[in-house]
Design an enzyme around this catalytic site. Structure first.
Site, PDB file in Angstrom:
ATOM      1  N   ARG A  46      19.286 -26.007 -76.241  1.00 29.70           N
ATOM      2  CA  ARG A  46      18.053 -25.364 -76.696  1.00 29.70           C
ATOM      3  C   ARG A  46      18.282 -23.862 -76.764  1.00 29.70           C
ATOM      4  NH1 ARG A  46      18.075 -22.173 -73.032  1.00 29.70           N
ATOM      5  NH2 ARG A  46      16.080 -21.407 -73.761  1.00 29.70           N
ATOM      6  N   ALA A  48      17.214 -20.834 -79.894  1.00 30.52           N
ATOM      7  CA  ALA A  48      17.408 -20.806 -81.346  1.00 30.52           C
ATOM      8  C   ALA A  48      18.865 -20.593 -81.779  1.00 30.52           C
ATOM      9  CB  ALA A  48      16.491 -19.754 -81.971  1.00 30.52           C
ATOM     10  N   ARG A  89      14.025 -30.095 -84.999  1.00 29.08           N
ATOM     11  CA  ARG A  89      13.088 -29.135 -84.421  1.00 29.08           C
ATOM     12  C   ARG A  89      12.642 -28.160 -85.521  1.00 29.08           C
ATOM     13  NH1 ARG A  89      14.168 -26.859 -78.633  1.00 29.08           N
ATOM     14  NH2 ARG A  89      11.887 -26.844 -78.794  1.00 29.08           N
ATOM     15  N   GLN A 196      12.098 -23.271 -68.298  1.00 28.83           N
ATOM     16  CA  GLN A 196      13.339 -22.599 -68.681  1.00 28.83           C
ATOM     17  C   GLN A 196      13.597 -21.335 -67.875  1.00 28.83           C
ATOM     18  OE1 GLN A 196      10.989 -23.727 -70.838  1.00 28.83           O
ATOM     19  NE2 GLN A 196      11.831 -24.181 -72.841  1.00 28.83           N
ATOM     20  N   ASP A 237      12.346 -17.384 -81.758  1.00 23.48           N
ATOM     21  CA  ASP A 237      12.805 -18.538 -82.531  1.00 23.48           C
ATOM     22  C   ASP A 237      12.625 -18.325 -84.025  1.00 23.48           C
ATOM     23  OD1 ASP A 237      13.359 -21.194 -80.670  1.00 23.48           O
ATOM     24  OD2 ASP A 237      12.116 -19.686 -79.698  1.00 23.48           O
ATOM     25  N   ASN A 247       7.885 -17.469 -80.371  1.00 26.44           N
ATOM     26  CA  ASN A 247       8.736 -17.655 -79.196  1.00 26.44           C
ATOM     27  C   ASN A 247       8.073 -18.693 -78.301  1.00 26.44           C
ATOM     28  OD1 ASN A 247      11.186 -16.854 -77.770  1.00 26.44           O
ATOM     29  ND2 ASN A 247       9.832 -15.982 -76.231  1.00 26.44           N
TER      30      ASN A 247
END
Length: 345
Positions: A46, A48, A89, A196, A237, A247
């Site tokens: 994960r 971007a 995604r 995260q 992202d 984001n």
């Protein structure tokens, strides 16, 4: 940071399973594009830029599987495989950037034999991975000058080595500041519901002996009120032409709090994250993920059975809340519409 989340050796793409960190450091091997697509979808990988790197290797694997009599037949099958990767995604534009780059390289080399074309595409995926590390280091050098010699920095989600090909975007700027001799301490939002910040950002910074304190997402405003945050820096992202930033969910809240308290809010992202085809953030597709990410922590259920859940994975921070956007080509402040366009030329 010595660890890279994606490695390639002897025909195998290895990825660290970021779902298991920090408790377990498990590496998984991938040899075909379908499994790479699953790794992206399930968040084994994960962030971007890292998603873009993974997708490039997935496209190279797809090319290795295709049997075609001519380029037209190859291109048709290659497009179908890339479409599978692209469907994983929707928000992170680096995914589509990397796949478009691989498709362009294929078309530019259409006169090659199939074995040679496969090798060119694999070489391009390796270049994308190698370039990402250097891009992040250059970005870090541009961005670290924005920090004072001694600062407490708040960050949200994970925009470090694990989210890229190495070094990191937002954490890359922090790393560069530390390497420049600055005294930096970091507050890491836990970043619900996937944790995260608590799991990945804290782990990364501890590996580098950079002081880090994990806070709950709803504590950021209190720290700002107490004067304990000097700057905020996050990754992205997707960034639209006017400087709106998609984001991880919760970023907008942090940006509003920073604005209220007069704290600079910085965004660090490579040029591949900037999507000039979109005029503003309302056009960015926002991924919604499995409700279980909200109702459970691992196998532990937190919410009642049958409760309704809304789980958008990202939000959009409008450009007027952004103090500066840091890229490998320089820093843009204020007039994002013209500034980002100038960097892209």
């Amino acid at each position: 940071m010595s660890i890279k989340p994606i490695e390639f050796e002897n025909g195998v793409c290895r990825m660290i399973d970021q779902r298991l960190l920090p408790a377990q450091e498990v590496w998984l091997d991938y040899r075909d594009y379908r499994s790479v697509a699953e790794a992206i979808q399930t968040m084994v990988v994960r962030g971007a830029p890292a998603i873009g790197v993974a997708a490039a290797f997935g496209a190279a694997f797809a090319a290795a599987e295709i049997e075609a009599e001519d380029f037209a037949m190859f291109e048709s099958q290659f497009e179908e495989c890339c479409a599978v990767l692209a469907a994983t995604r929707p928000t992170a534009v680096n995914l589509f950037w990397a796949l478009d780059r691989m498709k362009s390289v294929a078309k530019a080399n259409q006169k090659l034999s199939l074995p040679d074309l496969r090798q060119v595409l694999l070489d391009e995926a390796l270049t994308i991975a190698e370039d990402d590390d250097q891009i992040n280091r250059t970005m870090g050098a541009h961005g670290q000058v924005l920090f004072p010699d001694k600062a407490n920095i708040l960050t949200h989600c994970n925009a470090g080595a694990l989210a890229t090909g190495g070094y990191g975007t937002a954490l890359g700027v922090i790393r560069a500041a530390v390497e420049a001799g600055k005294q930096i301490e970091v507050f890491a939002d836990e970043t619900r519901p996937f944790w995260q910040g608590a799991r990945l950002t804290a782990w990364e910074l501890m590996q580098d002996d950079i002081p880090v304190t994990v806070i709950c997402d709803n504590m950021a405003g209190y720290l700002m009120q107490q004067g304990r945050v000097d700057a905020v820096i996050v990754g992205a992202d997707r960034i639209t032409a006017n400087g709106d930033v998609a984001n991880k969910i919760g970023t907008y809240t942090v940006a509003v709090l920073a604005k209220e308290h007069g704290i600079p809010f910085y965004v660090a992202a490579p040029m591949s994250t900037i999507d000039l085809s979109l005029t503003d953030g309302s056009q960015i597709p926002i991924e919604e993920r499995d409700p279980r990410e909200v109702t459970h922590c691992g196998d532990t259920q937190l919410a009642p059975d049958g409760v309704k859940v809304y789980n958008p994975a990202f939000d959009v921070t409008p450009s007027h809340l952004v103090t500066a956007i840091i890229t490998e080509r320089g820093v843009v402040q204020g007039d994002y519409l013209n500034g980002l366009k100038a960097l892209a030329q």
